[in-house]
Design a protein around this motif. Structure first.
Motif, short mmCIF file in Angstrom:
data_model
loop_
_atom_site.label_atom_id
_atom_site.label_comp_id
_atom_site.label_asym_id
_atom_site.label_seq_id
_atom_site.Cartn_x
_atom_site.Cartn_y
_atom_site.Cartn_z
N THR A 1 0.87 -1.27 -0.17
CA THR A 1 0.10 0.08 0.08
C THR A 1 0.79 1.30 0.10
O THR A 1 0.35 2.36 0.01
CB THR A 1 -0.92 0.18 1.13
N ALA A 2 2.10 1.19 0.18
CA ALA A 2 3.22 2.22 0.29
C ALA A 2 3.11 2.98 1.65
O ALA A 2 3.44 3.98 1.76
CB ALA A 2 2.97 3.27 -1.00
N VAL A 3 2.48 2.29 2.49
CA VAL A 3 2.36 3.06 3.99
C VAL A 3 3.64 3.28 4.66
O VAL A 3 3.83 4.32 5.15
CB VAL A 3 1.54 2.00 5.04
N LEU A 4 4.74 2.34 4.42
CA LEU A 4 6.26 2.74 4.72
C LEU A 4 6.76 4.09 4.09
O LEU A 4 7.37 4.64 4.68
CB LEU A 4 6.94 1.62 4.85
N ALA A 5 6.42 3.89 2.80
CA ALA A 5 7.16 4.87 1.99
C ALA A 5 6.64 6.32 2.46
O ALA A 5 7.05 7.33 2.41
CB ALA A 5 6.88 4.75 0.55
N ILE A 6 4.99 6.17 2.77
CA ILE A 6 4.45 7.59 2.97
C ILE A 6 4.96 7.78 4.57
O ILE A 6 5.02 8.99 4.67
CB ILE A 6 2.79 7.35 3.05
N ALA A 7 5.10 7.25 5.36
CA ALA A 7 5.69 7.28 6.78
C ALA A 7 7.07 8.23 6.46
O ALA A 7 7.31 8.94 7.34
CB ALA A 7 5.64 5.88 7.83
N ILE A 8 7.93 7.53 5.75
CA ILE A 8 9.22 8.13 5.46
C ILE A 8 9.05 9.66 4.86
O ILE A 8 9.65 10.42 5.46
CB ILE A 8 10.15 7.36 4.37
N ALA A 9 8.25 9.92 4.06
CA ALA A 9 7.94 11.10 3.30
C ALA A 9 7.42 12.11 4.58
O ALA A 9 7.60 13.07 4.39
CB ALA A 9 7.10 10.82 2.13
N LYS A 10 6.28 11.49 5.39
CA LYS A 10 5.95 12.54 6.34
C LYS A 10 6.67 12.87 7.61
O LYS A 10 6.89 14.05 7.81
CB LYS A 10 4.57 11.90 6.88
N SER A 11 7.49 11.99 7.90
CA SER A 11 8.25 12.24 8.93
C SER A 11 9.88 12.80 8.64
O SER A 11 10.55 13.24 9.56
CB SER A 11 8.62 10.65 9.76
N MET A 12 10.21 12.73 7.49
CA MET A 12 11.36 13.15 6.80
C MET A 12 11.24 13.80 5.67
O MET A 12 11.38 13.40 4.64
CB MET A 12 12.19 12.01 6.44
N PRO A 13 10.69 14.87 5.80
CA PRO A 13 10.06 16.05 4.48
C PRO A 13 11.11 16.19 3.69
O PRO A 13 10.72 16.55 2.49
CB PRO A 13 9.68 17.12 5.42
N ALA A 14 12.45 16.22 3.80
CA ALA A 14 13.53 16.18 2.67
C ALA A 14 14.00 15.26 1.84
O ALA A 14 14.75 15.23 1.07
CB ALA A 14 14.67 17.09 3.34
N THR A 15 13.18 13.94 2.48
CA THR A 15 13.65 12.87 1.50
C THR A 15 13.00 12.43 0.48
O THR A 15 11.76 12.52 0.31
CB THR A 15 13.51 11.68 2.80
N ARG A 16 13.74 12.07 -0.58
CA ARG A 16 13.12 11.65 -1.88
C ARG A 16 13.10 10.02 -1.80
O ARG A 16 13.87 9.30 -1.08
CB ARG A 16 14.17 11.89 -3.09
N VAL A 17 11.60 9.50 -2.09
CA VAL A 17 11.36 8.07 -1.61
C VAL A 17 11.08 7.47 -3.10
O VAL A 17 10.35 8.00 -3.94
CB VAL A 17 10.45 8.16 -0.85
N LEU A 18 11.61 6.27 -3.11
CA LEU A 18 11.24 5.06 -4.16
C LEU A 18 10.42 4.19 -3.47
O LEU A 18 10.82 3.60 -2.75
CB LEU A 18 12.52 4.76 -4.94
N ALA A 19 9.27 3.75 -4.17
CA ALA A 19 8.18 2.67 -3.54
C ALA A 19 8.33 1.79 -4.78
O ALA A 19 7.77 2.39 -5.92
CB ALA A 19 7.07 3.22 -3.14
N SER A 20 8.38 0.59 -4.59
CA SER A 20 8.33 -0.44 -5.50
C SER A 20 7.64 -1.74 -5.07
O SER A 20 7.62 -2.05 -3.96
CB SER A 20 9.61 -0.93 -6.07
N ASP A 21 7.03 -2.30 -6.12
CA ASP A 21 6.26 -3.55 -5.71
C ASP A 21 6.32 -4.61 -7.11
O ASP A 21 6.29 -3.88 -8.32
CB ASP A 21 4.85 -3.50 -5.20
#
Length: 293
Positions: free
Chosen positions: A162-182
């Protein structure tokens, strides 16, 4: 309204717990729920029920169940159940989950979610990751602890569901670029919808990938934070890939690991150049936070 079939069988409590945990990892739009019913008498057999929504999918999912259950699969009984809107019904009973500073809730609890800046809205459906599973909670807690001490520059959520972990990273680390894959195209589409819903479209890239050799990973690596909540066997096979994709000093969060498997997983990653920073056990599941040496 949907016609459904329940696959039911009984087994010793410890074995039933293991089977239930493994079957909860199945991502299939035809599968509605996997339930474990414990008998009040200690030691009495427990019942497992797998609810399948699509008649044409029953045999395929039953085959997966038999592979997991092994010899006990001969006792599996398939029974029709009354028609209902199973997904809508189940969502009403999913309460918000608090993991560290994160609050993960469904759309039916949106009012509660507005009270927290680290709220994540995820509805149960066709991809894994509503935070009601111990492995997701363990990963969210690990992300929260890392976010308290600083931000990553580039992060990846491998097997994002669902990308819940990617979203958690983005919300708690606002300067981070995130790649989510499945690897599952349905999960990829669900992940993209959830990223938009949670206001993270500009910072999370969602891709359909079969491994870390995908161009999206090659373009962004090395990562200083990687998260993978899958299963122990594929994690062990990917140790070298993660070592090659994680920069020196970067963190790797692993879950989907039964506690009895944790020692073997940890040994494989130590051999690949990681050291253990934190180990968290919730129920029968273990989450590992590792640092690249």
């Amino acid at each position: 309204m949907t016609e459904a079939t329940a696959l039911r069988w009984r087994g010793a409590p410890a074995i039933a717990h293991d089977h239930h945990a493994i079957l909860c990892e199945i991502v299939d739009p035809a599968l509605a729920t996997v339930s474990l019913f414990l008998d009040r008498d200690d030691g009495a057999p427990s019942e497992i029920e797998v609810l399948v929504l699509v008649p044409e999918a029953v045999e395929g999912i039953a085959s997966i169940v038999r592979d997991v259950v092994g010899q006990g699969g001969e006792g599996i009984v398939a029974e029709p159940v009354a028609e209902a809107d199973w997904v809508a019904s189940s969502q009403r009973y999913l309460k918000p989950v608090i993991a560290g500073r994160f609050v993960v809730h469904g759309s039916h609890d949106r009012a509660r979610g507005r009270l927290s800046r680290n709220a994540i809205e995820i509805d149960a459906g066709q991809a894994f990751g509503t935070a009601h599973h111990e492995t997701t909670v363990g990963c969210l807690e690990a992300i929260d602890l890392l976010a308290r001490t600083g931000e990553a520059e580039r992060a990846a959520d491998v097997g994002a569901g669902t990308a819940v972990l990617a979203i958690a990273i983005a919300k708690s680390m606002p300067a981070t670029r995130v790649l989510a894959s499945d690897i599952d195209p349905i999960a990829v589409e669900v992940a993209r919808q959830n990223v938009r819903l949670n206001g993270c479209s500009g910072r999370i890239e969602v891709e359909a990938c079969t491994g870390l050799a995908h161009p999206a990973y090659r373009r962004m690596r090395p990562f200083d934070l990687m998260v993978a909540n899958i299963l122990a066997r594929p994690l062990m096979g990917m140790a070298g890939d993660f070592a090659g994709a994680t920069e020196a000093g970067g963190r790797l969060i692993l879950s989907g690991i039964l506690t009895r498997q944790a020692r073997s997983v940890l040994a494989r990653y130590r051999a690949a150049g990681f050291r253990l920073e934190r180990r968290r056990e919730i129920g029968q599941w273990t989450t590992l936070t590792l640092a690249r040496i």
